[in-house]
Enzyme design. Structure first.
Site, mmCIF file in Angstrom:
data_model
loop_
_atom_site.group_PDB
_atom_site.id
_atom_site.type_symbol
_atom_site.label_atom_id
_atom_site.label_comp_id
_atom_site.label_asym_id
_atom_site.label_seq_id
_atom_site.Cartn_x
_atom_site.Cartn_y
_atom_site.Cartn_z
ATOM 1 N N ARG A 1 0.665 -1.145 -0.135
ATOM 2 C CA ARG A 1 -0.098 0.058 0.110
ATOM 3 C C ARG A 1 0.737 1.151 0.118
ATOM 4 O O ARG A 1 0.504 2.274 -0.643
ATOM 5 C CB ARG A 1 -1.026 0.096 1.107
ATOM 6 C CG ARG A 1 -2.061 1.110 1.174
ATOM 7 C CD ARG A 1 -3.135 1.026 2.063
ATOM 8 N NE ARG A 1 -4.154 0.127 1.427
ATOM 9 C CZ ARG A 1 -5.358 0.647 0.624
ATOM 10 N NH1 ARG A 1 -5.257 1.894 0.622
ATOM 11 N NH2 ARG A 1 -6.190 -0.105 0.404
ATOM 12 N N GLU B 1 -9.426 6.034 6.927
ATOM 13 C CA GLU B 1 -7.923 6.291 7.062
ATOM 14 C C GLU B 1 -7.622 7.662 5.892
ATOM 15 O O GLU B 1 -6.696 8.237 6.551
ATOM 16 C CB GLU B 1 -7.469 5.179 6.155
ATOM 17 C CG GLU B 1 -7.278 3.832 6.831
ATOM 18 C CD GLU B 1 -7.160 2.613 6.295
ATOM 19 O OE1 GLU B 1 -7.938 2.286 5.142
ATOM 20 O OE2 GLU B 1 -6.061 1.847 6.257
#
Lengths: 770, 460
Positions: free
Chosen positions: A311, A721
């Site tokens: 990620r 997030e």
């Protein structure tokens, strides 16, 4: 659209403020509850040559001292690789690693007895930083790659070229409730686990694995967490497992709740990163080629490091298009606690590297950084299009340019920038800085199979409803959003619905509540379950209301002929009628995110269903005497689509931002020469207080102009997030202020986190260079 | 007087007979299944365990004091009254502090929420200007909300009044501690003489004032002295007198009281107090305790050095005063004899004294300082420096003055040259350490630069 959607408060708000909301360790202790305390390794890396627990075992009130030999099943809690013994067999791999656990009648007895367990060690060489790991080539797994084009050739061809390095610090989750579990083996031999876990299914699997049981012998429930932030995605598992082992061995209910210092010493954190980069660009600041090497500090075991690293690799680009990209990532194996998921899951570190590079280019060209940012935005309308990521996914529904322009206007960015320049001209030792930074964050688990969810809905004959879904509540308001979804679909009021404790015996095979996907996945599954039951109720209603099935509408706790409020039945009457007509009033719901694919080896595919966008403007003042900074004002504009609950989304944005600013400013992890965590308490590890948050703190939700191309639940977007990364604007504003101490500097290095000392050092370095 | 020890919580009396006196209030509450009060750190740093202690001042006014229950050993609480989060709502009727938190979405995970509620609750019944300002909640950590909604809840409460409600009435009729027996090992004398006699009888017993330092050790089960002599009931230690020539501060006066009642007298004190820990700690911590623990980074100690304080001690041999400049001997070792008690601190008031303090920490709010500095300066008629004190914490094993640099400045005018000469000397005046808070180099740099920062306010 308004109704309960915008106004429903957190479902447990009253419980929270009255103290009535119970947490894992607080459920009524059953008779015979016992507690656990660990025996900790004093070495970061050592061979265990002897464990003598006789003296501890002889203590009054001690039931057992658990070591590796007590594990009936597989002594391993590793979620991806099986590299994480629950209890070490012959080696300890980080300082304070539990070597054994004492089970005793009270915490005090357990603690005292733990001190009596004698362990002999032969110390081994320890690797205590990414730098050492890189030098010694201590890595997990082969390198990972994301690449497009020919970065090497394009770098050589680029008119301008820069290279550099950046070290990024980790972050402790500092959930207010530490890791907690509670386990009892019931009369039927079922292991009942109550755990403060974000991933009950995985906790169930790990407990079953450790005890050598099939999954159907373990039930894991997650009541409510006092914060998670990723820290309870995998790392709740060992504590549930050790409690389960103790319950299994001793035949007693077992409770564990880590003391704060143990939680900080034992559990993993946000991965520290080390980055090396080379960038090629032109005189306008347009990116042409990028080569990045990322090193993530994995700690002693692999845990979730591979997807975290990935990620990070797919977020170096942030909102910027670069034609030729080559990113390689490695996971360093160190003798430190095993780093893990933390809100953003590598994305923040990747993005920070990207923004560092943009700032280097801007200062090299002596252009405002926001100009370089704007110019490089992904754009579908550019010719040729600049809208595909380095991992070959098109940037769908790209709104960054519009969002950016709106925020620049609403925050009066240009005017303030000028004012700040004037202020700085007249101030020798106090300098201000302002910065605007974007966020583009991919939503979905990179691992495709995690993108599924289930729900279970019961309607009772009296019209009351029980709702189960696979997501967990850690404060993010998932349960409240889910209630909102169910009430919207069923046309009933929230008080009709009892949301049940998340449990693996209600909804099996769930994914972690993580990756900002909790409401996307579980919301759709709940919606599906609700629709299934409505379809079953509709014919009954049509008959009673004497209308066509497709005329039946569920509104305000009633069922009515659409558009004719006079022809209606109370919901409870309908459900009673359905029961009498022998209609099943229980249904499951299921959802899988469409269109996802990902090849982790090639680092390419379509890993994200969509992107969340946002931008932030921050203004700071830096004191040149001390390096202390003050955050003066923040303006945030964030894209949540059609919000499921604006109050909750706003809370996620504000909270995520402040958590991000903590990571980038005051939160600093420091380790001693033996690999012990020195900052193992809030007296030494400083998360932001209210004093660090500016009173000028404007948060707005972006209103998009066009309908999205994706079908997310009620048009919403995940929000957990992405806002954390809006805090990168704070770091860049600090950098602007630091730069003002030496106008014209072609490079301004700043430590991450930008503590007062890091800022002081940055200023001193600039002054020395002049 | 020989009544069994008790504690009143939410109006209900709990018998403390047989309770471990060193157990923290927080842990004891759990044994009573009062789980609303949360343990976030057991260190006095997160505020999740905040409760409201009823407190009666010498002038007879009563207040709710937000305190960290993790730092209070049960032995200090015999006879006292307090409220926990469970005691605020009346059935479904929330207290305004709770309602404001609900209205403003001030809770997410909810774990810190009871602590915030109790801090706000205490603020609702205080006349202090900052009763419901940020400073009321700066000692409460929240990891979810980013504080914005909690700040909005406090704002909502500022527009309301709790005057006359049941909790205000309870304050109005509160007559102070109930009389009851002590818990074993915890003595609670009423006078200095009684305290000294107890110490003579039990030399191993430890003085305990606000318990904000010792309480951390007790909370972690670390330090267990044979006995404790609690100082919080001795009226003499609570006296604060502001006289034309001097200020006399009883060693037991809480820092919150100093903040309020001494405001405007010494800028150096006014500037440092808000940065000394947070409200819950300042409500309990005392100047005597600060001097007794004599931490090299005790934030008020450099201020006392800069202001030429003297420490009033009482011991079996009688009373004596020790100049603060002779008080600190070595790391946590002072001129106070083990059997002496700090009774007061005297601060002379000097006409025309320019004084200020500065503190640098990793986090500015509620953190232990990297370097704390306090400066005092008096100029002669011709503008030359007649008197100067440059005092620091965090740069040596004790709080210290830079004596050589002070001499260097005497007789000079405070111009740019003097400032730079002094700053250069300050840079190498100390040999600080590297630790997890900061490097030695940064501390040395701050010793010089904080003086520059101070000097710039005097000669801009």
């Amino acid at each position: 659209m308004s109704g309960n959607k915008a106004t429903m408060l957190h479902e447990s708000a009253i419980g929270h403020v009255t103290g009535r909301a119970a947490y894992t360790d607080e459920v009524h202790p059953p008779l015979g509850m016992v507690e656990l305390h660990p025996v900790l390794s004093p070495h970061a890396h050592a061979r265990i040559t002897r464990i003598d627990s006789a003296a501890a075992q002889n203590q009054h009130g001690v039931l057992a001292v658990l070591t590796a030999a007590d594990v009936p099943g597989v002594n391993n809690t590793g979620p991806i690789l099986r590299d994480e013994p629950l209890l070490p067999v012959d080696q300890v791999c980080h300082h304070s690693q539990p070597v054994a656990w004492v089970v005793a009648e009270t915490p005090a007895v357990a603690r005292a007895a733990a001190a009596l367990v004698a362990v002999d060690y032969e110390p081994l060489p320890a690797c205590l930083s990414t730098a050492e790991a890189i030098e010694q080539e201590q890595f997990f797994l082969p390198p990972a790659q994301v690449a497009r084009g020919d970065a090497g050739t394009a770098l050589d061809a680029a008119p301008l070229r820069l290279s550099g390095e950046l070290a990024i610090g980790g972050q402790d989750h500092f959930y207010l409730e530490t890791q907690a579990s509670w386990v009892q083996v019931d009369s039927e031999g079922i292991v009942q686990v109550l755990s403060s876990t974000q991933h009950p299914t995985e906790t169930q699997i790990i407990v079953a694995r450790v005890l050598g049981l099939p999954s159907n012998r373990v039930v894991c429930r997650s009541l409510r967490m006092g914060g998670g932030f990723g820290g309870k995605e995998t790392q709740a598992n060992p504590y549930a497992a050790i409690a389960a082992l103790a319950a299994w061995r001793c035949g007693r209910p077992v409770r564990i709740k880590l003391l704060r210092e143990l939680d900080m010493q034992l559990t993993g954190k946000r991965h520290p990163f080390h980055a090396r980069y080379e960038v090629g660009f032109d005189a306008e600041g347009m990116l042409q080629a990028l080569k990045v090497q990322l090193y993530a500090d994995g700690g002693w075991s692999c845990d979730l490091s591979p997807p975290v690293l990935m990620r990070a690799m797919v977020h170096v680009d942030n909102a910027y298009y670069c034609p030729h990209v080559h990113i390689e990532g490695r996971i360093c194996r160190t003798n430190l606690p095993s780093n893990t998921a933390f809100r953003g899951f590598g994305g923040p570190q990747g993005m920070l590297v990207g923004e560092e590079i943009i700032d280097r280019i801007a200062r090299h060209l002596q252009l405002p950084a926001e100009q370089i940012r704007e110019r490089n935005f992904y754009s579908a309308s550019a010719q040729p299009p600049r809208n595909t990521t380095p991992y070959h996914q098109p940037v769908v529904d790209n709104v960054i340019a519009d969002l950016w322009a709106q925020l620049k206007a609403s925050s009066e960015y240009d005017r303030r920038r000028e004012q700040i320049a004037q202020f700085n001209d007249g101030s020798a030792r106090r300098k201000r800085g302002i910065a605007i930074t974007p966020v583009k964050f991919g939503i979905s688990f990179n691992k495709t199979e995690y993108n599924q969810a289930g729900a279970l809905l019961h309607i009772y004959a009296d019209g009351s409803i029980q709702l189960n879904h696979g997501g967990t509540e850690m404060g993010q308001g998932l349960h409240t959003k889910i209630l909102g979804v169910a009430t919207r679909v069923l046309g009933v009021s929230p008080k009709r619905i009892q949301l049940m404790t998340t449990s693996t015996d209600k909804v099996p095979n769930t994914s972690a509540t993580a990756a900002s996907s909790g409401s996307d996945l579980n919301g759709q599954a709940v919606k599906a379950a609700c629709l299934t039951l409505l379809e079953r109720l509709r014919p009954i209603a049509a008959k009673r209301l004497n209308c066509a099935v497709d005329q039946v509408a569920f509104v305000d706790d009633c069922v009515q002929v659409a558009g004719d409020a006079k022809r209606q039945l109370p919901f409870a009457e309908l459900t009673a009628a359905a029961y009498a007509a022998r209609i099943s009033l229980s249904a499951t719901g299921y959802y899988r995110t469409p269109g996802l694919h990902w090849d982790p080896k090639a680092g390419r595919g379509h890993p994200f269903y969509y992107f969340a966008y946002g931008a932030a403007v921050s203004e700071v003042e830096v004191c040149g005497y001390s390096g202390v900074h003050r955050l003066l004002r923040c303006d945030l504009l964030h894209d949540v689509g059609d919000s499921l609950n604006e109050i909750i989304d706003r809370g996620q944005i504000e909270g995520g931002f402040v958590q991000g600013l903590g990571w980038l400013t005051c939160e600093e992890l420091r380790w001693g020469a033996q690999g012990q965590l020195l900052t193992n308490a809030p007296s030494t590890y400083k998360i932001p207080t209210v004093g660090e948050v500016p009173t000028a703190f404007q948060v707005d939700l972006y209103r998009r102009q066009a309908d999205p191309s994706t079908d997310v639940i009620f048009g919403s977007k995940g929000v957990g997030e992405p806002p954390l990364m809006l805090a990168i604007s704070v770091r860049e504003a600090i950098r602007e202020a630091v730069a003002a101490f030496a106008p014209g500097a072609s490079q301004v290095d700043l430590g991450a986190p930008a503590t007062p000392e890091a800022i002081y050092t940055a200023i001193a370095r600039l002054r020395a260079r002049r | 007087m020989s009544d069994a020890p008790f504690l009143t919580i939410n109006g209900r009396r709990f018998d403390l007979t047989g309770v471990d006196p060193q157990l923290s209030l927080l842990r004891w509450l759990k044994t009573q299944r009062l789980h609303g009060t949360k343990e976030g750190c057991a260190d006095g740093d997160c505020g999740a365990c905040t409760v409201a202690l009823l407190h009666r001042d010498q002038d007879g006014t009563s207040s709710y004091q937000a305190v960290n229950s993790c730092l209070l050993p049960m032995g200090m609480l015999a006879g006292r009254s307090l409220l926990t989060v469970e005691g605020l709502a009346k059935g479904d009727q929330l207290h305004p502090a709770q309602q404001a938190m609900v209205d403003c979405a001030g809770s997410q995970c909810g774990y810190c929420t009871p602590g915030f509620v109790m801090s706000l609750f205490a603020g609702c019944y205080s006349d202090a200007a900052d009763a419901l300002a940020d400073s009321a909640i700066a000692g409460n950590l929240c990891r979810c909300t980013g504080y914005a909604p909690i700040r909005r809840a406090a704002q909502q409460l500022r527009r309301q009044s709790c005057a006359g409600d049941a909790f205000a009435q309870r304050l109005a009729v509160y007559s102070g501690d109930g009389e009851c027996a002590d818990l074993p090992g915890f003595h609670r004398p009423r006078s200095v003489d009684e305290a000294l006699a107890r110490k003579q009888a039990e030399p191993e017993a430890c003085w305990i004032a606000g318990a904000t330092d010792l309480g951390v050790d007790l909370s972690h089960g670390r330090k267990r002295a044979g006995g404790y002599i609690c100082l919080d009931r001795i009226a003499k230690l609570q006296q604060l007198s502001i006289e034309p020539q001097r200020v006399l501060i009883g060693a037991g006066v809480s820092l919150s009281r100093l903040e309020r009642e001494l405001a405007g007298v010494f800028p150096a004190l006014d500037q440092m107090l808000p940065w000394f820990a947070a409200r819950q700690v300042r409500n309990q911590a005392t100047l005597g305790g600060n001097l007794g623990s004599a931490s090299p980074i005790g934030d008020l100690l450099p201020v006392l050095l800069a202001l030429d304080a003297s420490v009033h001690l009482r011991g079996p041999e009688g009373a004596r005063e020790v100049a603060i400049s002779r008080y600190f001997l070595d790391y946590r070792w002072t001129a106070r004899a083990a059997d002496e008690l700090i009774v007061a601190v005297e601060l002379p008031r000097r006409e025309g004294l320019i004084n200020a303090s500065l503190k640098v920490a990793k986090r500015q709010t509620d953190d232990i300082s990297i370097v704390a500095a306090a400066f005092a300066l008096a100029l002669a008629a011709d503008g030359s420096i007649a008197h100067v004190r440059l005092a620091y914490g965090g740069v040596a094993a004790t709080p210290q003055r830079a004596l050589a640099v002070e001499s260097l400045l005497i007789g000079r005018h405070l111009d740019i040259d003097s400032v730079e000469v002094a700053a250069a000397a300050l840079h190498s005046a100390f040999a600080p350490i590297d630790d997890h808070r900061a490097s030695a180099a940064y501390r040395s740099g701050l010793a010089a630069d904080l003086f520059r920062q101070f000097a710039a306010t005097v000669v801009p």
